[in-house]
Write an enzyme that holds these catalytic residues in place. Sequence first.
Site, PDB file in Angstrom:
ATOM      1  N   HIS A 115       0.866  -1.184   0.000  1.00 21.32           N
ATOM      2  CA  HIS A 115       0.000   0.000   0.000  1.00 21.32           C
ATOM      3  C   HIS A 115       0.895   1.223   0.000  1.00 21.32           C
ATOM      4  O   HIS A 115       1.898   1.260   0.701  1.00 21.32           O
ATOM      5  CB  HIS A 115      -0.872  -0.023   1.261  1.00 21.32           C
ATOM      6  CG  HIS A 115      -1.398   1.317   1.664  1.00 21.32           C
ATOM      7  ND1 HIS A 115      -0.926   2.002   2.765  1.00 21.32           N
ATOM      8  CD2 HIS A 115      -2.355   2.102   1.111  1.00 21.32           C
ATOM      9  CE1 HIS A 115      -1.567   3.149   2.878  1.00 21.32           C
ATOM     10  NE2 HIS A 115      -2.433   3.245   1.893  1.00 21.32           N
ATOM     11  N   THR A 118       0.198   9.126  -1.166  1.00 20.70           N
ATOM     12  CA  THR A 118       0.683  10.444  -0.753  1.00 20.70           C
ATOM     13  C   THR A 118      -0.377  11.461  -1.151  1.00 20.70           C
ATOM     14  O   THR A 118      -1.136  11.247  -2.100  1.00 20.70           O
ATOM     15  CB  THR A 118       2.038  10.806  -1.400  1.00 20.70           C
ATOM     16  OG1 THR A 118       1.975  10.604  -2.805  1.00 20.70           O
ATOM     17  CG2 THR A 118       3.167   9.948  -0.829  1.00 20.70           C
ATOM     18  N   ARG A 119      -0.454  12.537  -0.385  1.00 18.00           N
ATOM     19  CA  ARG A 119      -1.535  13.500  -0.603  1.00 18.00           C
ATOM     20  C   ARG A 119      -1.123  14.895  -0.164  1.00 18.00           C
ATOM     21  O   ARG A 119      -0.169  15.073   0.605  1.00 18.00           O
ATOM     22  CB  ARG A 119      -2.779  13.055   0.158  1.00 18.00           C
ATOM     23  CG  ARG A 119      -2.513  12.737   1.610  1.00 18.00           C
ATOM     24  CD  ARG A 119      -3.731  12.096   2.289  1.00 18.00           C
ATOM     25  NE  ARG A 119      -3.469  11.815   3.677  1.00 18.00           N
ATOM     26  CZ  ARG A 119      -3.050  10.635   4.152  1.00 18.00           C
ATOM     27  NH1 ARG A 119      -2.900   9.624   3.332  1.00 18.00           N
ATOM     28  NH2 ARG A 119      -2.795  10.463   5.426  1.00 18.00           N
ATOM     29  N   HIS A 148      13.013  -1.740   4.488  1.00 20.34           N
ATOM     30  CA  HIS A 148      13.245  -0.687   5.480  1.00 20.34           C
ATOM     31  C   HIS A 148      14.553   0.080   5.218  1.00 20.34           C
ATOM     32  O   HIS A 148      14.623   1.284   5.431  1.00 20.34           O
ATOM     33  CB  HIS A 148      13.232  -1.284   6.896  1.00 20.34           C
ATOM     34  CG  HIS A 148      11.838  -1.569   7.386  1.00 20.34           C
ATOM     35  ND1 HIS A 148      10.949  -0.569   7.704  1.00 20.34           N
ATOM     36  CD2 HIS A 148      11.170  -2.736   7.574  1.00 20.34           C
ATOM     37  CE1 HIS A 148       9.798  -1.116   8.096  1.00 20.34           C
ATOM     38  NE2 HIS A 148       9.899  -2.430   8.015  1.00 20.34           N
TER      39      HIS A 148
END
Lengths: 277, 277
Positions: A115, A118-119, A148
């Site tokens: 998943h 971005t916004r 990671h």
Amino acid sequence: MNNKNFIEVSSWFKFLQNEICQEFIKIENEFSPNDKKGFIHKKWQPTTGNGNCEMRIMHGNVFEKVGVNISNISGVISEEFRNKIKGAEESNGKFIATGISLVAHMNSPLVPAVHMNTRFLSTSTTWFGGGMDLTPIYYSEKDAKYFHKKIKESCDQHNKNYYEKFKKIADEYFFLNHRNEPRGIGGIFYEYLDDDYEGNLSFTKSVGLTFLEIYKKIVRDNMHRKWTSYQKRYQAIKRGRYVEFNLLQDKGTKFGLMTNGNVDAILMSMPPTVEWV
Amino acid sequence: MNNKNFIEVSSWFKFLQNEICQEFIKIENEFSPNDKKGFIHKKWQPTTGNGNCEMRIMHGNVFEKVGVNISNISGVISEEFRNKIKGAEESNGKFIATGISLVAHMNSPLVPAVHMNTRFLSTSTTWFGGGMDLTPIYYSEKDAKYFHKKIKESCDQHNKNYYEKFKKIADEYFFLNHRNEPRGIGGIFYEYLDDDYEGNLSFTKSVGLTFLEIYKKIVRDNMHRKWTSYQKRYQAIKRGRYVEFNLLQDKGTKFGLMTNGNVDAILMSMPPTVEWV
């Protein structure tokens, strides 16, 4: 609210949507060159305000179901939800938002689900948010370490505190309370990033590109591995947890559904096949 | 709170659980006499108070997945949820509850899924609640008419207003807001029935027995009909709506999960296989 910035950010999301879809189609072609797959594009205008949105969905041989949605919306948040969005009471509910949202459920139980979103949002204040998280069906230390490590390298180029801070938010957020178990192996998640427009946009672009770089490698590394029907069934059961998280806890899903968003676009995150024993 | 009443009601639920399970096993044996099926029994004590609970689950040839649970619990409702339960603030959160809950997801897409539960609760006040509702995959006017006619006849024996009143509550409750569609064809649903202990218990017994009478007929009427893989897939998609309802809206599910109930017992209502396109 700066309209020029809004156009700049939404253009980036559009560009990123194209990049991602092209790469995913390339992967499908490598895997099964004689069975071409592609995205179905569905555009719509939100019923609750102005704007334009586009959902792209592919049912492939590698990507059992992947959705890559972008939305550009301006409108008014109804009074009952204003206290849940920063700055919305001061703006009398007026908001403008642009974002990209991606969920991939993979055919092979040996390729993790992923998943990313971005916004960029404006109410009486303006900020960036987003992140990515990985949900392996079977844990692979190699993939987890790579995932990671790459995120940390990308974060470190922007701010040495980001990785630790945003990883912690992801670990807390992507956790199924009722089962007392994490959704997957986490990632990063950030919200209300508003200290420096240029820097924050640059970081947000990094998140999108880093996602693509990481995930295409993890997919290619694992997609040819043999798997069993037992593993496929375990994947279906594990996907049940994904459904539980998204419908019981995920803030974006609940907010979207409660505010009459496009149900098909919001629930594009649902896995294609799921089992509960 | 009257302890004698509590014992009487919980004994009824235990009796009803047995009756239902025996009848469902009988149906399985009629359908496939050479492939015997039965319920797995799981007993547990709630972690949040005193009591005893029993989950019975069968994966059969007719009943793809059916759960018939009873619970007897006393304890203290945490402060944050007291305002959601009648009389719980006045009782300082103390409560005692007994109930039976049933959900059946059927192998044939031509046999409707069903839900029934009845319960008896005490806080500072004491009441009965419950109901049943039917979720056909493919609408059958014959079944729908029979279902509602039998429920009405049963309600009418207790109170001429019950059917209309409780049907309306079910129609409003079993409705997916975000999809603007009903979950199924409704049924009846009642809460806070407390005007006459003997009469209310008698009605609650009727609901359980009427459920069994109606549903065993609907199952036997339809279980031998031929169905296609297309219909089976449509069933899986329709079941997605059931999941959405239970996780997004169902008060019992949300309350149970938020108050650390037994996750397996609460989510026994989840369909066995589900698809989202």
